[in-house]
Design an enzyme around this catalytic site. Structure first.
Site, PDB file in Angstrom:
ATOM      1  N   HIS A   1       8.812   2.530   1.384  1.00 20.08           N
ATOM      2  CA  HIS A   1       9.319   3.889   1.184  1.00 20.08           C
ATOM      3  C   HIS A   1       8.609   4.894   2.084  1.00 20.08           C
ATOM      4  O   HIS A   1       8.417   6.053   1.706  1.00 20.08           O
ATOM      5  CB  HIS A   1       9.160   4.303  -0.290  1.00 20.08           C
ATOM      6  CG  HIS A   1       9.976   3.477  -1.239  1.00 20.08           C
ATOM      7  ND1 HIS A   1       9.816   3.531  -2.609  1.00 20.08           N
ATOM      8  CD2 HIS A   1      10.967   2.571  -1.010  1.00 20.08           C
ATOM      9  CE1 HIS A   1      10.670   2.679  -3.183  1.00 20.08           C
ATOM     10  NE2 HIS A   1      11.371   2.097  -2.234  1.00 20.08           N
ATOM     11  N   TYR A   2       8.215   4.471   3.259  1.00 19.09           N
ATOM     12  CA  TYR A   2       7.515   5.377   4.178  1.00 19.09           C
ATOM     13  C   TYR A   2       8.471   6.458   4.672  1.00 19.09           C
ATOM     14  O   TYR A   2       9.687   6.267   4.741  1.00 19.09           O
ATOM     15  CB  TYR A   2       6.892   4.596   5.337  1.00 19.09           C
ATOM     16  CG  TYR A   2       7.830   3.648   6.046  1.00 19.09           C
ATOM     17  CD1 TYR A   2       8.611   4.072   7.106  1.00 19.09           C
ATOM     18  CD2 TYR A   2       7.933   2.316   5.651  1.00 19.09           C
ATOM     19  CE1 TYR A   2       9.477   3.211   7.754  1.00 19.09           C
ATOM     20  CE2 TYR A   2       8.787   1.444   6.284  1.00 19.09           C
ATOM     21  CZ  TYR A   2       9.558   1.894   7.335  1.00 19.09           C
ATOM     22  OH  TYR A   2      10.425   1.032   7.963  1.00 19.09           O
TER      23      TYR A   2
END
Length: 544
Positions: free
Chosen positions: A479-480
């Site tokens: 989920h960067y």
């Protein structure tokens, strides 16, 4: 043949299927607008050029094609016909596929954590764990989305095609009850919304276990307005000045799978635009390769400065993940993420059963098996800790250098500690008792997990503290985000500061990862901004 033997056969078939490359014949027949980039003309002209056929790029391009000519460029191939993508039982197999046609591209951050990025039509929606949960209320304010009605309709536009209510099995039902017993309350039943407590949430896997990706949204496209090219790697965005105070984007250079270069240009109307949706690594990387970024970065790689932009590549963040494998004394059904615990202190708890979630070898499980057990994991919200992205070379296909600085801020670490403690409390609950060995203590579970493969070297094989456990076993849930943050690189309309004719609309613009899992919010953002741009241009054309 026994249960485990069949699983071994299936695993072997998955390995064989690593090298299965989807072909154009497997794309839905109605998608007449999809072609290999090798078939593209050397020069072409469009009203809009969208770079990146992923979670945001597909909704944007599809929406704009209603009334205008759109070129959508995707560097990967098709998700259709590849069982490693489409079948829930094969989740994670793409991460181990390092072949040239893999739908994912592995990278390792400077922190030492292994990660992946999408390289396929559909982007992250084609390789992720499938969970669909809308962002919390503050996301719309951070993303500058002020039309509540359009937000709701944009979510609905996505959900009608590619989101489903999961079929709950025994393990997921037990986890749901366990979280409620552990105090993650209230029980919110089934909901797409971000609500404190425990809920069953949406999934992009249907009731047959088949994945539906953002590519399915192309059914909304106007086939006369959209041209979509696969295996089209954009090398540069082109700018001109013509005496203007700001450089103006007017075209792109892209390369096909045979190495041939092509150019696509905007037609020349003042409303024509290039929209960059290449993701949190690809978008800041391509801006820099095109001459927009920190001057020291551009000078180091001898890139001509189009606009000095110190914030490009800054604000990179990834929500750290801690996983806890809990072996079961009884058989467990395979399941993806279906239940979410949203705590009041900023930790989100999810789980998956009979899945090799950390991609370890069978011997790593110390006499147990991932097939008979489940992973319960937590990720923190935010996060507060940030890093940066830098170019390593001039190759747009190569990974840039990225640092996330996991747990640099103490508040992030304390959220992890709270999440791990909540998981262990849930595991000890009555609801979960059938899926945990009676004589296995919380410390036994932590020690078991401390010995599982990690990204970072661990000195001790036991967990001395919760804080140390979080640091030692840090992983990613992919989920960067960041690198082209709103308010710093783009304005409230997602237009890049300092230049004309260019927007960035994707996960690189967001300040905090929305909700428990960001894909719902990014899909909505693409549709919302597509409709907004379309409305504004139609009104402008009408007035003219």
């Amino acid at each position: 043949m026994g249960f485990l033997s069949w699983r071994m056969v299936i695993s072997a078939l998955v390995t064989i299927l690593f090298f299965h490359e989807p072909c154009l014949a497997e794309i839905p027949p109605s998608y007449t607008f999809i072609h290999e980039a090798t078939k593209a003309p050397k020069i072409s002209f469009y009203d809009y050029i969208v770079i990146g056929g992923g979670t945001a790029g597909i909704p944007i391009a599809t929406t704009l094609s209603e009334s205008y000519s759109v070129l959508l460029l995707e560097r990967g191939g098709s998700p259709y016909g590849n069982p490693n993508i489409t079948e829930i039982g094969n989740f994670g197999s793409t991460f181990r596929d390092s072949s040239p046609n893999s739908p994912s591209q592995r990278f390792v951050s400077e922190d030492g954590v292994v990660n992946v990025r999408g390289k396929v039509l559909g982007g992250g929606t084609a390789i992720n764990a499938g969970i669909y949960s809308r962002g919390e209320g503050k996301f719309k304010n951070e993303a500058r989305l002020m039309d509540d009605d359009l937000i709701g309709k944009s979510y609905g536009w996505v959900e009608k095609v590619m989101v489903f209510k999961p079929v709950m099995g025994r393990w997921q039902s037990a986890m749901r009850g366990a979280l409620i017993e552990a105090g993650v309350t209230p029980d919110n039943g089934f909901s797409y919304d971000h609500i404190i407590g425990t809920k069953v949430t949406g999934t992009i896997f249907d009731q047959n276990g088949t994945r539906h990706t953002a590519a399915d949204l192309l059914r909304y496209a106007n086939p006369k307005g959209l041209s979509l090219l696969l295996h089209a790697t954009v090398h540069k965005i082109l700018f001109k000045t013509n005496g203007k105070s700001k450089p103006t984007a007017y075209g792109v250079v892209f390369q096909d799978s045979l190495g041939n270069k092509h150019r696509a240009y905007l037609k020349g109307d003042q409303k024509d635009e290039i929209i960059l949706s290449a993701g949190s690594l690809g978008s800041p990387q391509l801006l820099m390769l095109s001459g927009i970024g920190p001057k020291d970065q551009l000078d180091a790689h001898k890139i001509k400065v189009v606009h000095q932009h110190p914030f490009v590549g800054q604000g990179m963040a990834d929500n750290p993940l801690s996983t806890i494998f809990v072996p079961s004394p009884i058989p467990v059904e395979p399941s993806g993420v279906q239940v979410v615990g949203i705590t009041r202190f900023g930790s989100y708890i999810e789980g998956a059963s009979s899945v090799n979630f950390i991609f370890a070898s069978p011997s790593d499980y110390q006499g147990f098996s991932y097939e008979v057990g489940g992973f319960i994991f937590e990720k923190i919200n935010g996060p507060i800790s940030h890093g940066e992205l830098k170019l390593q070379n001039l190759d747009p296909s190569a990974n840039p250098s990225v640092t996330f600085n996991y747990y640099k801020e103490p508040k992030d670490l304390q959220k992890c500690v709270g999440g791990v403690k909540t998981i262990l409390t849930a595991v000890e609950s009555k609801a979960f008792s059938k899926f945990k060995y009676r004589n296995m203590t919380a410390q036994d579970i932590l020690d078991l997990n401390a010995k599982l493969p990690t990204n970072l070297p661990i000195d001790a094989k036991t967990s001395s503290s919760f804080e140390q456990f979080c640091k030692d076993t840090v992983k990613t849930l992919w989920h960067y985000h960041g690198g082209c943050q709103i308010g710093k690189v783009v304005d409230h309309e997602y237009k890049v500061f300092g230049v004309d004719g260019l927007r960035v609309i994707d996960g690189s613009t967001i300040l905090n990862s929305p909700g428990t899992n960001p894909q719902a919010s990014i899909l909505m953002l693409g549709r919302y901004m597509g409709v907004t741009i379309l409305r504004q241009r139609l009104a402008s054309d009408k007035s003219r």
